[in-house]
Scaffold this motif. Structure first.
Motif, PDB file in Angstrom:
ATOM      1  N   UNK A   1      12.977  -5.461  -1.594  1.00 25.76           N
ATOM      2  CA  UNK A   1      12.869  -4.109  -2.154  1.00 25.76           C
ATOM      3  C   UNK A   1      11.758  -3.930  -3.187  1.00 25.76           C
ATOM      4  N   UNK A   2      11.052  -5.026  -3.521  1.00 21.14           N
ATOM      5  CA  UNK A   2      10.020  -4.910  -4.552  1.00 21.14           C
ATOM      6  C   UNK A   2       8.987  -6.012  -4.389  1.00 21.14           C
TER       7      UNK A   2
ATOM      8  N   UNK B   1      12.112  -1.442  -8.129  1.00 20.19           N
ATOM      9  CA  UNK B   1      12.519  -1.694  -6.752  1.00 20.19           C
ATOM     10  C   UNK B   1      12.263  -0.455  -5.900  1.00 20.19           C
ATOM     11  N   UNK B   2      11.911  -0.713  -4.665  1.00 24.89           N
ATOM     12  CA  UNK B   2      11.616   0.354  -3.724  1.00 24.89           C
ATOM     13  C   UNK B   2      12.330   0.066  -2.421  1.00 24.89           C
TER      14      UNK B   2
ATOM     15  N   UNK C   1       8.879  -9.770  -2.459  1.00 25.91           N
ATOM     16  CA  UNK C   1       7.881 -10.139  -1.452  1.00 25.91           C
ATOM     17  C   UNK C   1       7.197 -11.443  -1.831  1.00 25.91           C
ATOM     18  N   UNK C   2       6.867 -11.587  -3.109  1.00 26.30           N
ATOM     19  CA  UNK C   2       6.209 -12.815  -3.553  1.00 26.30           C
ATOM     20  C   UNK C   2       7.117 -14.024  -3.348  1.00 26.30           C
ATOM     21  N   UNK C   3       8.393 -13.868  -3.617  1.00 24.06           N
ATOM     22  CA  UNK C   3       9.337 -14.975  -3.401  1.00 24.06           C
ATOM     23  C   UNK C   3       9.389 -15.371  -1.933  1.00 24.06           C
ATOM     24  N   UNK C   4       9.407 -14.371  -1.053  1.00 20.77           N
ATOM     25  CA  UNK C   4       9.408 -14.658   0.384  1.00 20.77           C
ATOM     26  C   UNK C   4       8.132 -15.381   0.810  1.00 20.77           C
TER      27      UNK C   4
ATOM     28  N   UNK D   1       0.835  -1.209   0.000  1.00 19.13           N
ATOM     29  CA  UNK D   1       0.000   0.000   0.000  1.00 19.13           C
ATOM     30  C   UNK D   1       0.871   1.261   0.000  1.00 19.13           C
ATOM     31  N   UNK D   2       1.929   1.254   0.798  1.00 17.51           N
ATOM     32  CA  UNK D   2       2.852   2.398   0.806  1.00 17.51           C
ATOM     33  C   UNK D   2       3.476   2.623  -0.562  1.00 17.51           C
ATOM     34  N   UNK D   3       3.700   1.555  -1.289  1.00 19.95           N
ATOM     35  CA  UNK D   3       4.290   1.648  -2.628  1.00 19.95           C
ATOM     36  C   UNK D   3       3.258   2.023  -3.692  1.00 19.95           C
TER      37      UNK D   3
END
Length: 155
Positions: free
Chosen positions: A82-83, A151-152, A87-90, A34-36
């Protein structure tokens, strides 16, 4: 109700810890997305948060029915990246851990002839396999690589 093998109780405790870890991770990833400005991703992560919380509730109910005090002994730290792809990989890795735990629990219950626990773990295993498939499909939708400019910064 007959005595439950102590190892089955161990699987329930480990499952509760992993499910609460998943809730914590999905909730955090939803807020980060959401922040992104990634509203669709945030919504999907929130939906996963609710599904994992429902799994945790089922485990708590099962433990209480067995006369055991539920206790999630170890929550994993939230993984960050960072992106969205990271996140999906984690999340896919965490789902794989849940899938493997439930598969092991099912095999053990078959071995000791505990059909009720086998069915319980089988249902959770099926749900987590479905979650893993959905995450895998979502991750593959980004193609073999992703744009590093997407990337963020994270926390």
């Amino acid at each position: 109700m007959g005595a439950v093998h102590p190892r089955v109780l161990g699987y329930l405790g480990r499952a509760l810890s992993l499910e609460f870890s998943a809730v914590q991770q999905y909730m955090t990833h939803a807020s980060l997305a959401e922040l992104w400005g990634l509203e669709e991703a945030a919504t999907r992560f929130r939906r996963e948060t609710v599904e994992e919380m429902q799994h945790a509730e089922r485990i708590v109910q099962c433990m209480l029915a067995l006369g055991v005090a539920p206790a999630a002994s170890q929550l994993r730290p939230v993984g960050h990246a960072p992106d969205l792809v990271g996140l999906l990989r984690l999340n896919l890795s965490l789902e794989a851990d849940l899938i493997n735990l439930y598969a092991e629990a099912v095999r053990f219950c078959v071995l000791v002839g505990d059909g009720d626990s086998q069915a319980f773990f089988q249902d959770l295993w099926t749900d987590e396999q479905h979650h893993g498939d959905e995450l895998g499909d979502w991750l593959r939708s980004f193609g073999p690589s992703h744009d590093p400019s997407m990337e963020r910064a994270t926390f």
